[in-house]
Design a protein around this motif. Sequence first.
Motif, PDB file in Angstrom:
ATOM      1  N   GLY A  29       0.816  -1.213   0.000  1.00 14.39           N
ATOM      2  CA  GLY A  29       0.000   0.000   0.000  1.00 14.39           C
ATOM      3  C   GLY A  29       0.845   1.256   0.000  1.00 14.39           C
ATOM      4  O   GLY A  29       0.550   2.220  -0.706  1.00 14.39           O
ATOM      5  N   LEU A  30       1.913   1.255   0.789  1.00 12.53           N
ATOM      6  CA  LEU A  30       2.806   2.413   0.837  1.00 12.53           C
ATOM      7  C   LEU A  30       3.471   2.658  -0.512  1.00 12.53           C
ATOM      8  O   LEU A  30       3.670   3.796  -0.924  1.00 12.53           O
ATOM      9  CB  LEU A  30       3.880   2.210   1.906  1.00 12.53           C
ATOM     10  CG  LEU A  30       3.411   2.357   3.346  1.00 12.53           C
ATOM     11  CD1 LEU A  30       4.476   1.855   4.309  1.00 12.53           C
ATOM     12  CD2 LEU A  30       3.071   3.811   3.648  1.00 12.53           C
ATOM     13  N   ARG A  31       3.793   1.579  -1.210  1.00 14.64           N
ATOM     14  CA  ARG A  31       4.438   1.703  -2.516  1.00 14.64           C
ATOM     15  C   ARG A  31       3.431   1.883  -3.648  1.00 14.64           C
ATOM     16  O   ARG A  31       3.831   2.082  -4.786  1.00 14.64           O
ATOM     17  CB  ARG A  31       5.250   0.446  -2.806  1.00 14.64           C
ATOM     18  CG  ARG A  31       6.443   0.284  -1.922  1.00 14.64           C
ATOM     19  CD  ARG A  31       7.120  -1.028  -2.217  1.00 14.64           C
ATOM     20  NE  ARG A  31       8.419  -1.061  -1.567  1.00 14.64           N
ATOM     21  CZ  ARG A  31       9.366  -1.909  -1.892  1.00 14.64           C
ATOM     22  NH1 ARG A  31       9.179  -2.777  -2.844  1.00 14.64           N
ATOM     23  NH2 ARG A  31      10.512  -1.878  -1.257  1.00 14.64           N
ATOM     24  N   ASN A  32       2.151   1.730  -3.329  1.00 15.13           N
ATOM     25  CA  ASN A  32       1.089   1.768  -4.340  1.00 15.13           C
ATOM     26  C   ASN A  32       1.385   0.736  -5.434  1.00 15.13           C
ATOM     27  O   ASN A  32       1.282   1.011  -6.630  1.00 15.13           O
ATOM     28  CB  ASN A  32       0.933   3.175  -4.927  1.00 15.13           C
ATOM     29  CG  ASN A  32      -0.367   3.328  -5.690  1.00 15.13           C
ATOM     30  OD1 ASN A  32      -1.311   2.572  -5.482  1.00 15.13           O
ATOM     31  ND2 ASN A  32      -0.403   4.286  -6.599  1.00 15.13           N
ATOM     32  N   ALA A  33       1.777  -0.460  -5.008  1.00 16.96           N
ATOM     33  CA  ALA A  33       2.182  -1.519  -5.916  1.00 16.96           C
ATOM     34  C   ALA A  33       1.202  -2.688  -5.850  1.00 16.96           C
ATOM     35  O   ALA A  33       1.168  -3.404  -4.848  1.00 16.96           O
ATOM     36  CB  ALA A  33       3.590  -1.989  -5.577  1.00 16.96           C
ATOM     37  N   HIS A  34       0.409  -2.865  -6.875  1.00 17.73           N
ATOM     38  CA  HIS A  34      -0.515  -4.000  -7.000  1.00 17.73           C
ATOM     39  C   HIS A  34      -1.428  -4.126  -5.780  1.00 17.73           C
ATOM     40  O   HIS A  34      -1.702  -5.236  -5.312  1.00 17.73           O
ATOM     41  CB  HIS A  34       0.258  -5.299  -7.215  1.00 17.73           C
ATOM     42  CG  HIS A  34       1.361  -5.191  -8.210  1.00 17.73           C
ATOM     43  ND1 HIS A  34       1.132  -4.913  -9.549  1.00 17.73           N
ATOM     44  CD2 HIS A  34       2.715  -5.287  -8.077  1.00 17.73           C
ATOM     45  CE1 HIS A  34       2.284  -4.859 -10.191  1.00 17.73           C
ATOM     46  NE2 HIS A  34       3.265  -5.075  -9.323  1.00 17.73           N
TER      47      HIS A  34
END
Length: 197
Positions: A29-34
């Motif tokens: 979520g922090l990386r906005n990754a998948h």
Amino acid sequence: MQAYIAGFALGFSLILAIGAQNAFVLRQGLRNAHVFAVCLTCALSDAVLIAAGVAGFGALAKAVPGLEGVMRFGGAAFLLWYGARTLWAAWKGGEVLEAGEGKAGLRAALLTCLALTWLNPHVYLDTVVLLGSVSAQYADKLGFGAGAVSASFVFFFGLGYGARVLAPVFRRPGSWRVLDLIVGLTMWAIAGKLIWM
């Protein structure tokens, strides 16, 4: 409705504690990754396990000799490896949150997510054994199970997408090092509990 609320409350309280799976969802979520795919994978996995528990699989899992030990030590080995990898990232440092950077591929993210879910004996204890046992107290077992499944969907999607609120904090490399340190130590603590329980 009473069974649904009880299932939701118990399911939510069991999943709330920080663990390997939750820490991974938070990182994604922090990386906005998948984020959507990871949250959906976690929630659907929980749904399958909760359904198995409500259907009575918990008693079968207890009856199979050696299954608990295999699950425990296999899960501990995976958590030790993943924790070491995360602690190495904390030691190495240098990671910052920037759009498009540091994103692993979808396949790698989903495989890690599935491993953190299905190789974790605590998941089975919570979803299959505990929720399955408690559901037996309710005439509306289906409602109880639906409540617990709903709690998983609410929690994982809330955690995955809610992590964006913390994104400004993780634009500093020191924040990632602290998070990696906490996650790595958490993984090792869970692995230790599995080995010596």
